[in-house]
Design a protein around this motif. Structure first.
Motif, PDB file in Angstrom:
ATOM      1  N   HIS A  41      -0.802   2.202  -3.521  1.00 37.44           N
ATOM      2  CA  HIS A  41      -1.204   2.478  -2.145  1.00 37.44           C
ATOM      3  C   HIS A  41      -2.494   1.738  -1.852  1.00 37.44           C
ATOM      4  CE1 HIS A  41       0.996   6.653  -2.333  1.00 37.44           C
ATOM      5  NE2 HIS A  41       1.801   5.623  -2.519  1.00 37.44           N
ATOM      6  N   HIS A  42      -2.701   1.416  -0.575  1.00 33.80           N
ATOM      7  CA  HIS A  42      -3.952   0.752  -0.200  1.00 33.80           C
ATOM      8  C   HIS A  42      -4.314   1.063   1.246  1.00 33.80           C
ATOM      9  CE1 HIS A  42      -7.131  -2.144   0.411  1.00 33.80           C
ATOM     10  NE2 HIS A  42      -6.486  -2.597   1.466  1.00 33.80           N
ATOM     11  N   TYR A  43      -5.555   1.448   1.452  1.00 35.91           N
ATOM     12  CA  TYR A  43      -6.166   1.560   2.776  1.00 35.91           C
ATOM     13  C   TYR A  43      -7.486   0.808   2.728  1.00 35.91           C
ATOM     14  CZ  TYR A  43      -2.884   5.408   3.642  1.00 35.91           C
ATOM     15  OH  TYR A  43      -1.751   6.169   3.806  1.00 35.91           O
TER      16      TYR A  43
ATOM     17  N   THR B 194       0.368   2.367   3.212  1.00 38.32           N
ATOM     18  CA  THR B 194      -0.772   1.575   3.657  1.00 38.32           C
ATOM     19  C   THR B 194      -0.977   1.729   5.158  1.00 38.32           C
ATOM     20  OG1 THR B 194      -1.783  -0.642   3.594  1.00 38.32           O
ATOM     21  CG2 THR B 194       0.559  -0.547   4.119  1.00 38.32           C
ATOM     22  N   ALA B 195      -2.199   1.563   5.584  1.00 43.72           N
ATOM     23  CA  ALA B 195      -2.586   1.498   6.990  1.00 43.72           C
ATOM     24  C   ALA B 195      -4.035   1.031   7.005  1.00 43.72           C
ATOM     25  CB  ALA B 195      -2.428   2.849   7.681  1.00 43.72           C
ATOM     26  N   ASP B 196      -4.594   0.948   8.186  1.00 43.61           N
ATOM     27  CA  ASP B 196      -5.991   0.540   8.302  1.00 43.61           C
ATOM     28  C   ASP B 196      -6.913   1.511   7.589  1.00 43.61           C
ATOM     29  OD1 ASP B 196      -8.446  -0.656   9.564  1.00 43.61           O
ATOM     30  OD2 ASP B 196      -8.441   1.282  10.562  1.00 43.61           O
ATOM     31  N   ALA B 197      -6.771   2.818   7.874  1.00 46.25           N
ATOM     32  CA  ALA B 197      -7.665   3.831   7.319  1.00 46.25           C
ATOM     33  C   ALA B 197      -6.862   5.049   6.891  1.00 46.25           C
ATOM     34  CB  ALA B 197      -8.731   4.240   8.338  1.00 46.25           C
ATOM     35  N   ALA B 198      -7.166   5.583   5.717  1.00 47.47           N
ATOM     36  CA  ALA B 198      -6.535   6.809   5.247  1.00 47.47           C
ATOM     37  C   ALA B 198      -6.998   7.990   6.092  1.00 47.47           C
ATOM     38  CB  ALA B 198      -6.878   7.035   3.776  1.00 47.47           C
TER      39      ALA B 198
ATOM     40  N   GLY C  83      -5.987   7.611  10.066  1.00 48.38           N
ATOM     41  CA  GLY C  83      -6.358   6.395  10.782  1.00 48.38           C
ATOM     42  C   GLY C  83      -7.618   6.532  11.608  1.00 48.38           C
TER      43      GLY C  83
ATOM     44  N   ASP D 138      -6.778   2.512  15.574  1.00 45.81           N
ATOM     45  CA  ASP D 138      -5.556   2.138  14.878  1.00 45.81           C
ATOM     46  C   ASP D 138      -4.332   2.171  15.791  1.00 45.81           C
ATOM     47  OD1 ASP D 138      -7.210   1.936  12.747  1.00 45.81           O
ATOM     48  OD2 ASP D 138      -6.149   3.335  11.455  1.00 45.81           O
TER      49      ASP D 138
ATOM     50  N   HIS E 198       4.398   0.879   5.844  1.00 44.98           N
ATOM     51  CA  HIS E 198       3.303   1.334   6.702  1.00 44.98           C
ATOM     52  C   HIS E 198       3.302   2.851   6.820  1.00 44.98           C
ATOM     53  CE1 HIS E 198       0.378   1.277   9.945  1.00 44.98           C
ATOM     54  NE2 HIS E 198       1.151   2.128  10.597  1.00 44.98           N
TER      55      HIS E 198
ATOM     56  N   TYR F 100      -2.381   6.470  13.101  1.00 44.46           N
ATOM     57  CA  TYR F 100      -1.874   5.230  12.510  1.00 44.46           C
ATOM     58  C   TYR F 100      -0.368   5.065  12.647  1.00 44.46           C
ATOM     59  CZ  TYR F 100      -1.914   8.305   8.254  1.00 44.46           C
ATOM     60  OH  TYR F 100      -1.784   9.333   7.348  1.00 44.46           O
TER      61      TYR F 100
END
Length: 492
Positions: free
Chosen positions: A258-260, A310-314, A317, A321, A347, A355
Motif C-alpha cells: 500500500h502507498h499514500y 493507494t490515494a493521495d492521503a490516507a 483523503g 482529493d 485506487h 478520495y
C-alpha cells in the motif's frame, strides 16, 4: 471543432512554448518496455462500505471536528454506480481495508451485533451483492480475512473457520475470489486488530495456516502479500515489511503493498495543496515501488507487484482529493508505476469519503473518475518508452492504444505554470482535461464540462483532430494524444 477563440489561444500557447524547448516523439518506433495486467487500473470498495459502519467522515462545508461518520451498507445494485463502474472495466475490486481485519462473516442472511472479538458483521446477502456487482461490472474480487481476537484460539493462533465459510459460500454461488491477502496492513498489526505483541514470527505461523487453507479450499485464488504500508523508514517498528515478505515469500503469488503520499488531517497530517504539483510529490510513489521491487527480487523473484491500496492521503483523503488538482497525481502515478514495474494499481476508493472516484451519496463522478475513464479507453496494457519520461513540469508517458492495432497514445501532463510542447510527425486526436481552477470539483474535456447525461449516460468522449507538428500544452493541463496511424510494431 474547436472554437475560434480556442484556436487562437492554442496558437498563442504554441508560440510561447517554443521558448522552453520541445522534444520530438516518434510514436512508430518507441520501444515496448513493459506490459501491465489487463485490470491494471482498479479500485477498492472498503469492507465497512459493504457492511455499513463508521468510516472516514467527508469534510463538507463545516470545519472538520470528528474522524468518522456512520454509513448504511452501500447499494451495490444502484444503476448509476454499476454503469459508471462498468465503464472502468475490466478491473479488480478489492473489498478489504482495516475494518476487514475484525469483520465477522455471519454465514447467514441476517445481521446482528458482532460476536466478541469482532467489530463488524458481513452477511451472506451483502457478500452476494459484492459477487453480483463484480459480475455486472466486469471486475474480479480481491479480499482479506479477519485476524482479530474473535478469530483466534486460546493460544492466540489464527483460526481458519471464517475463511473457509466465506470461501465455501462464494463457491456455492458459482463465483470465486481472484486474489486474497491474509490481512490488511500487517505492519500496523497493533492498530489493525491483531493481538498485542504480534510479531513477524506469529505472522509467518498464521500465514502458513492461511496458505494451507487457500490451497485446499480455493486453489485457483492467487495469494498476495504482505499488503503492508511501510517502506522500512521506521526501524523501530516490530513488524518490518522485509520480515513480513521473508516470512511469507515461499507462499506468495503476488507481492502486494500500500502507498499514500501522506496522511490527511483526520490522522494528524497537514493539508498542503501547494505540494500537489511538485516533482518530489510525484516521486514518492515511485520510491515506494522501488522498495518493494527490491524485496520482491530478493525473496520472490519474478512475481508480479500489485499496489492494492493507494490515494493521495490516507484516512479518507485531503480536502482537495475530490478536485481536479488530484488528477495530476492520479494519472502520473498510473503512468509512472506502469513504466516502473507495477502490474496493478488499486485506487482507494471507488466511492467513500474524499478520495472516492465517485461522491458517496449520489455516486456523481469526480474529476478523478473522468481521468480514470480516459485512461481506461486510451491507455492499453503495453507500456512504451516515451523518451521524455517523468521529468517535471512536463511528464510524458506512452502506451499502445487498445482500440487500434499499431496505435499509440501519449499522455502529457503539464504540471507547470508555463506552456510546454512536444513535436509529433503524425496526426493525432487530442483529449485535454482542464478546470476553471485547480481545486474545482468539475473538469472540462476540450473545453466542455464533463457531466452525466439523461438516465446517467456517459457524455461523448471525443478527441479534437490535431495536425502533425508542434503541439502545445497549456499550464496545469492533462492531455491524451491518440495516434491511430503510428504503426508501432509493438502495438500490433
Amino acid at each position: 471543432m474547436a472554437s475560434l477563440r480556442t484556436t487562437i489561444l492554442m496558437l498563442m500557447l504554441l508560440a510561447a512554448s517554443r521558448a522552453f524547448g520541445q522534444q520530438t516523439i516518434m510514436p512508430g518506433t518507441i520501444p515496448r518496455i513493459a506490459e501491465v495486467d489487463a485490470r491494471f487500473q482498479s479500485y477498492n470498495v472498503e469492507m465497512v462500505t459493504v457492511t455499513g459502519g463508521r468510516f472516514w467522515k467527508p469534510y463538507g462545508a463545516r470545519p472538520h471536528r470528528s474522524l468518522y461518520a456512520e454509513r448504511p451498507p452501500i447499494d451495490l445494485a444502484n444503476r448509476r454506480l454499476r454503469e459508471l463502474a462498468t465503464a472502468l472495466g475490466p478491473a479488480y475490486i478489492r473489498v478489504s481495508g482495516s475494518w476487514a481485519n475484525a469483520t465477522y462473516f455471519a454465514d447467514s442472511d441476517q445481521s446482528g451485533p458482532p460476536p466478541p472479538g469482532y467489530r463488524g458483521v458481513l452477511t451472506r446477502t451483502q457478500w452476494r451483492g459484492v459477487i453480483d456487482f463484480a459480475a455486472a461490472v466486469n471486475a474480479r474480487i480481491v479480499t482479506s480475512f479477519a485476524v482479530s481476537a474473535g478469530n483466534r484460539g486460546a493460544s492466540g493462533v489464527w483460526r481458519s473457520q471464517q475463511a473457509e465459510h466465506l470461501l465455501a459460500y462464494t463457491r456455492s454461488l458459482g463465483a470465486h475470489i481472484a486474489a486474497v491477502e491474509f490481512m490488511n496492513e500487517p505492519d500496523l498489526a497493533p492498530q489493525n486488530a491483531a493481538p498485542s505483541g504480534y510479531d513477524a514470527a506469529a505472522y509467518g505461523r498464521d500465514f502458513q495456516s492461511f496458505r494451507d487453507v487457500m490451497k485446499t479450499a480455493s486453489p485457483e485464488t492467487r495469494i498476495a502479500g504482505p499488503g503492508s504500508i511501510g517502506d522500512g523508514a521506521d526501524p523501530s517498528s516490530p513488524l518490518q515489511p522485509r520480515d513480513l515478505v521473508a516470512a511469507s515469500s515461499g507462499g506468495l503469488d503476488v507481492i502486494s503493498y500500500h502507498h499514500y503520499g501522506t496522511i490527511s488531517p483526520r490522522c494528524g497530517g497537514r493539508d498542503r495543496p501547494a505540494q500537489a504539483l511538485d516533482e518530489t510529490w510525484f516521486l514518492r510513489g515511485e520510491t515506494a515501488l522501488a522498495f518493494y521491487k527490491a524485496l520482491r527480487d530478493q525473496y520472490a523473484p519474478g512475481k508480479p507487484i500489485w499496489l492494492t491500496e493507494t490515494a493521495d492521503a490516507a484516512c479518507g483523503g485531503n480536502r482537495w482529493d475530490a478536485t481536479f488538482l488530484d488528477s495530476f497525481r492520479y494519472l502520473d502515478q498510473l503512468g509512472r508505476l506502469a513504466k516502473s514495474g507495477a502490474s496493478v494499481v488499486m485506487h482507494n476508493t471507488l466511492t467513500g469519503s474524499d478520495y472516492g472516484l465517485l461522491e458517496e451519496r449520489t455516486f456523481a463522478p469526480r474529476p478523478n473518475y473522468w481521468a480514470a475513464l480516459l485512461w481506461r479507453r486510451l491507455m492499453g496494457p503495453i507500456v512504451l518508452d516515451a523518451g521524455a519520461g517523468a521529468q517535471a513540469p512536463l511528464l510524458v508517458y506512452a502506451h499502445c492504444d487498445p482500440r487500434n492495432a499499431g496505435g499509440v497514445t501519449v499522455l502529457a501532463i503539464n504540471a507547470g505554470a508555463k506552456p510546454q510542447a512536444l513535436t509529433l510527425r503524425l496526426a493525432t486526436m487530442r483529449y485535454t482535461l482542464q478546470a476553471p481552477h485547480l481545486q474545482s470539483g468539475s473538469v472540462q474535456l476540450n473545453g466542455t464540462t464533463l457531466s452525466l447525461r439523461k438516465n446517467d449516460l456517459l457524455p461523448e468522449i471525443a478527441g479534437i483532430p490535431t495536425t502533425p507538428g508542434a503541439i502545445a500544452f497549456a499550464p496545469r493541463s492533462i492531455t491524451f494524444l491518440a495516434i491511430p496511424e503510428a504503426a508501432n510494431p509493438a502495438c500490433q
